[in-house]
Structures are given as structure tokens and as C-alpha cells.
Design a protein around this motif. Structure first.
Motif, mmCIF file in Angstrom:
data_model
loop_
_atom_site.group_PDB
_atom_site.id
_atom_site.type_symbol
_atom_site.label_atom_id
_atom_site.label_comp_id
_atom_site.label_asym_id
_atom_site.label_seq_id
_atom_site.Cartn_x
_atom_site.Cartn_y
_atom_site.Cartn_z
ATOM 1 N N ARG A 6 -2.085 18.131 -5.733
ATOM 2 C CA ARG A 6 -1.467 17.582 -6.945
ATOM 3 C C ARG A 6 -1.533 18.600 -8.073
ATOM 4 O O ARG A 6 -2.565 19.216 -8.322
ATOM 5 C CB ARG A 6 -2.175 16.297 -7.376
ATOM 6 N N SER A 66 4.150 10.408 -9.503
ATOM 7 C CA SER A 66 4.913 9.247 -9.060
ATOM 8 C C SER A 66 6.205 9.147 -9.862
ATOM 9 O O SER A 66 6.248 9.638 -10.980
ATOM 10 C CB SER A 66 4.135 7.953 -9.352
ATOM 11 N N TYR A 104 4.740 5.884 -5.430
ATOM 12 C CA TYR A 104 4.825 5.010 -6.614
ATOM 13 C C TYR A 104 3.785 3.921 -6.439
ATOM 14 O O TYR A 104 3.174 3.790 -5.364
ATOM 15 C CB TYR A 104 6.237 4.399 -6.728
ATOM 16 N N ASN A 105 3.556 3.170 -7.486
ATOM 17 C CA ASN A 105 2.644 2.026 -7.328
ATOM 18 C C ASN A 105 3.249 0.798 -7.968
ATOM 19 O O ASN A 105 4.229 0.888 -8.714
ATOM 20 C CB ASN A 105 1.256 2.342 -7.909
ATOM 21 N N MET A 107 1.137 -1.617 -9.515
ATOM 22 C CA MET A 107 0.012 -2.251 -10.214
ATOM 23 C C MET A 107 0.475 -2.708 -11.596
ATOM 24 O O MET A 107 0.984 -1.887 -12.362
ATOM 25 C CB MET A 107 -1.130 -1.241 -10.398
ATOM 26 N N ASP A 111 -2.717 1.659 -14.123
ATOM 27 C CA ASP A 111 -2.852 2.404 -12.882
ATOM 28 C C ASP A 111 -4.335 2.304 -12.493
ATOM 29 O O ASP A 111 -4.987 1.306 -12.786
ATOM 30 C CB ASP A 111 -2.372 3.847 -13.128
ATOM 31 N N TRP A 112 -4.907 3.310 -11.900
ATOM 32 C CA TRP A 112 -6.270 3.243 -11.393
ATOM 33 C C TRP A 112 -7.296 3.030 -12.508
ATOM 34 O O TRP A 112 -7.065 3.377 -13.657
ATOM 35 C CB TRP A 112 -6.613 4.502 -10.608
ATOM 36 N N HIS A 207 1.615 3.281 -3.276
ATOM 37 C CA HIS A 207 0.185 3.598 -3.376
ATOM 38 C C HIS A 207 -0.598 2.293 -3.518
ATOM 39 O O HIS A 207 -0.205 1.413 -4.273
ATOM 40 C CB HIS A 207 -0.048 4.492 -4.607
ATOM 41 N N HIS A 272 -3.481 10.181 1.206
ATOM 42 C CA HIS A 272 -4.490 10.651 0.241
ATOM 43 C C HIS A 272 -5.828 10.545 0.957
ATOM 44 O O HIS A 272 -6.186 9.454 1.413
ATOM 45 C CB HIS A 272 -4.549 9.747 -0.988
ATOM 46 N N ARG A 315 -2.783 15.055 0.806
ATOM 47 C CA ARG A 315 -3.472 15.850 -0.210
ATOM 48 C C ARG A 315 -4.912 15.378 -0.294
ATOM 49 O O ARG A 315 -5.208 14.209 -0.013
ATOM 50 C CB ARG A 315 -2.769 15.769 -1.567
ATOM 51 N N ASP A 317 -7.817 14.012 -2.331
ATOM 52 C CA ASP A 317 -7.646 13.254 -3.566
ATOM 53 C C ASP A 317 -8.687 13.741 -4.553
ATOM 54 O O ASP A 317 -9.107 14.879 -4.495
ATOM 55 C CB ASP A 317 -7.706 11.769 -3.260
ATOM 56 N N HIS A 318 -9.098 12.904 -5.446
ATOM 57 C CA HIS A 318 -10.017 13.342 -6.509
ATOM 58 C C HIS A 318 -11.182 14.145 -5.937
ATOM 59 O O HIS A 318 -11.615 13.907 -4.824
ATOM 60 C CB HIS A 318 -10.622 12.125 -7.217
ATOM 61 N N TYR A 331 -9.488 16.050 -11.064
ATOM 62 C CA TYR A 331 -8.448 16.973 -10.598
ATOM 63 C C TYR A 331 -8.772 18.445 -10.847
ATOM 64 O O TYR A 331 -7.920 19.218 -11.273
ATOM 65 C CB TYR A 331 -7.095 16.585 -11.205
HETATM 66 C C1 DNO Z 1 -5.013 8.648 -9.106
HETATM 67 C C2 DNO Z 1 -3.792 8.491 -8.345
HETATM 68 C C3 DNO Z 1 -2.924 7.381 -8.869
HETATM 69 C C4 DNO Z 1 -1.589 7.446 -8.186
HETATM 70 C C5 DNO Z 1 -0.641 6.369 -8.563
HETATM 71 C C6 DNO Z 1 0.545 6.406 -7.658
HETATM 72 O O1 DNO Z 1 -5.553 9.704 -9.147
HETATM 73 O O2 DNO Z 1 -4.036 8.372 -6.990
HETATM 74 O O3 DNO Z 1 -2.770 7.510 -10.245
HETATM 75 O O4 DNO Z 1 -0.980 8.661 -8.526
HETATM 76 O O5 DNO Z 1 -1.221 5.138 -8.504
HETATM 77 O O6 DNO Z 1 1.628 5.788 -8.265
#
Ligand code: DNO
Length: 358
Positions: A6, A66, A104-105, A107, A111-112, A207, A272, A315, A317-318, A331
């Protein structure tokens, strides 16, 4: 499977394309036009510009994360028609420049969610942390206000500013939206856009909700096996797929990632991969990718992708924040690059085993 990373864009990320391309196995950046509000059309010239930038470093832009979905679509209000048209236009523009996957999500509002972005770990690293008890009774409006005022040391990356600006109204609007309503609105959206995605050569990849349960009393519909299956059945097309995120689904111990990979692999264009450690009280922290550091068996997850012949994109992820790196929460360069090397090591061993060499 294809390794991606990312990247938030020039001037918006501490990590450079030069650094990214030096990570072994790297093929492309996972990107977005982060300055555009949800619902805006992605102009072709902007897409072409990112493509040219990435190409200078031999990287592709096959995966977007996204194209955000406007709240009107999630709420199912009449304004959704225009936003759906805009979404289709963005997909057509992305397809013209070779984009293959759009994450995309769905939610509502947020988001998270984490309660601490720099939680100290025993070895001096910091990582994203979720404190379950701190979330109980937490007023989201007060939370956002304190973030805006900088009074609690929190920032909320990944939360789109335009969503926060209308928070009060949004919460009221969702009071009457049940999970079934939200599911109906997702189906309506998918039925409208999937034919366009098919024509544009794009696979949509939803997602999961992160964390995979309701927060602030809002409906959540992408949190477990049954939810994912129902979404795939809403529109039966290869262009209606999943971003299978181990870390987002992982806080619920009932979510069996290996089984999901086996059952849904032909509808997973994007993976992810990251680990989390669950605590008995419901808290969780994001650890290194190594299986023994967290609650998820990342080696088994990678092996499952190998077993099903996964050819999609993944990828790391965090990551944790290590070696003093200053970066966007989750990131940084270092720990995500370490994650890739762990994942690739497991993958290589699976390859050798399949050839009878290990
Ligand atoms: C967090 C990500 C989310 C993700 C969105 C996808 O690090 O995994 O923000 O990009 O939920 O739409």
C-alpha cells in the motif's frame, strides 16, 4: 500470488516508490486518490498520472484501495442513484488504465477502529491496539471531537474527513437502518455496478468490517463466514469478490481463515495478510506477521493460499512501528517489508514441498 504494497502517494506517505521496489517479489502499489471525497468521479488524467509515476519504478497500479462508497448508497437514500452512476464512471476510467481489482468497504460511518495507534510492546516497538473496555459506552461524537481538538493524542487514519464532518446527522440516519436494510442496500449497489465492473475488466473486492462486530451500535454485515457467503451470492459473478483480510476477521476466534480460503478462493482477488494477538478480555494488538507472535497461524494461512493455487494479489497489512521509524500508523516500511519476507519464505517452502524438494 503477486506481492503488492500500500502506498498513499507522493507527499502523503513516508515510504517512497524507490524503497518499495527494492522489497523482494514486489510487483505493484495498492493506491487511491485519497484527496477525492467518497462519491466523486476519479478523473482519467489523475489515474494516468499515478500509473506513470509507479511505472518509473517498474511498479503496476493493478489494485486500488479503496474507491469509497458514499453513505447515501449504504443508507439507500434517493441520492444514491447519482453516486452509483459516479461509481460506475470511476470503474470505467480505472479499467481503461488497466486496473484489475478495486477494494472497498461497506462499513457505516467509520472505517477501521482502534483505541490506541502507538501501543507500547515489550520490545520497545509500538503497534495498533484495540481496548475492548475503553470502547464500551464510548460516545463516538465525543471521540471525534477530542481527536479534532488533539486532546487525546489520537489520530484516525483511514477515516475520511468528509465522513467525520457530518457525524451527528449520519448517526441519526443510521438509527433506522437494520443489518437487513444494509444488506439490501449492498445488493442494490452490487446489482448496479457489477455489470460495469465486468465490462471494465475489474474485480470488486469487499473488505471485511474491522473489527468484525458492531461498534457504536451501527449495523455490520461483513464480519464472518455466513456474511461473506451471502455477499458472494448476492451477485454470482467473478467480478463480485472479497478482500480477505486476516487481521480484520481475526479478532473473532470463530473466524476460520483457512476454511474461508479453501471455500472462497476463486472469489478472492485480493488478500490482506497480517497477524493479531487476541487477549481473553476482548482486547487485541497487531503483532509481527510471524505465527508464533500472534493468535493467527499466518504460516497456515499462506499455505492455504498455496494449496488452492492462489494467483491473486496480496499485501502485507499493518506493521508495528520499529527501529524508530516515523510513519503513518500501521504503514511503515520496515515491519511490512519483514512481513513480506516471512510470507514469501513460507510460500517458497510450499513450492519446494509441492515439487518434492522439501
Ligand atoms: C486499514 C485498511 C482499511 C481498508 C478499507 C477498505 O488499514 O485495511 O482502511 O483500506 O476498509 O475499504
Amino acid at each position: 500470488m503477486k506481492t503488492t504494497f500500500r502506498w498513499y502517494g507522493e507527499g502523503n506517505d513516508t515510504v517512497t516508490l524507490e524503497q518499495i521496489r527494492q522489497i523482494p517479489s514486489m510487483t505493484g502499489v495498492v493506491w487511491a486518490l485519497h484527496d477525492l471525497a467518497a462519491g466523486e468521479v476519479w478523473p482519467e488524467a489523475r489515474i494516468a498520472a499515478v500509473k506513470a509515476q509507479a511505472a518509473q519504478y517498474g511498479l503496476n497500479i493493478d489494485v486500488v484501495e479503496s474507491v469509497n462508497v458514499h453513505e447515501a448508497i449504504k443508507l439507500g437514500t434517493p441520492e444514491r442513484e447519482q453516486y452509483i452512476e459516479n461509481y460506475k464512471e470511476s470503474l470505467r476510467n480505472l479499467g481503461k488504465h488497466g486496473v484489475k481489482v478495486v477494494c472497498y468497504n461497506f462499513m457505516p460511518v467509520f472505517d477501521w477502529m482502534r483505541t490506541d495507534l502507538f501501543h507500547p510492546m515489550a520490545d520497545g516497538a509500538t503497534a495498533l491496539f484495540y481496548d475492548a473496555s475503553a470502547m464500551e459506552g464510548l460516545d463516538p461524537k465525543a471521540l471525534v471531537k477530542s481527536v479534532e481538538e488533539g486532546s487525546n493524542g489520537l489520530t484516525l487514519p483511514g477515516w475520511e474527513p468528509e465522513r467525520l464532518a457530518h457525524l451527528d446527522k449520519l448517526f441519526d440516519a443510521y438509527k433506522s437502518v437494520s443489518e437487513d436494510d444494509l444488506r439490501r442496500n449492498l445488493k442494490y449497489f452490487l446489482e448496479a455496478i457489477i455489470p460495469t465492473a465486468e465490462q471494465a475488466g475489474i474485480k470488486m473486492a469487499i473488505h471485511p468490517d474491522d473489527p468484525p462486530f458492531s461498534i457504536f451500535g451501527l449495523p455490520r454485515i461483513v464480519k464472518n463466514y455466513a456474511d461473506l457467503k451471502a455477499i458472494l451470492e448476492m451477485v454470482d459473478s467473478p467480478s463480485n469478490g472479497l478482500t480477505l483480510c486476516s487481521g480484520a476477521l481475526g479478532p473473532n476466534p470463530d473466524n476460520d481463515l483457512v476454511q474461508m480460503i479453501h471455500d472462497f478462493h476463486d472469489r478472492i482477488p485480493f488478500a490482506h495478510i497480517r497477524n493479531i494477538k487476541r487477549f481473553p478480555n476482548g482486547d487485541f494488538i497487531e503483532t509481527s506477521h510471524m505465527s508464533s507472535d500472534g493468535s493467527l497461524d499466518i504460516a497456515a494461512i499462506v499455505r492455504a493460499y498455496h494449496d488452492v493455487g492462489f494467483k491473486g494479489y496480496y499485501r502485507p497489512d499493518h506493521g508495528r512501528h520499529i527501529w524508530g521509524e516515523q510513519c503513518r500508523p500501521g504503514y511503515g516500511l520496515y515491519d511490512r517489508a519483514l512481513g513480506i519476507m516471512y510470507i514469501q519464505g513460507v510460500w517458497d517452502m510450499c513450492e519446494k514441498a509441492a515439487r518434492g524438494q522439501a
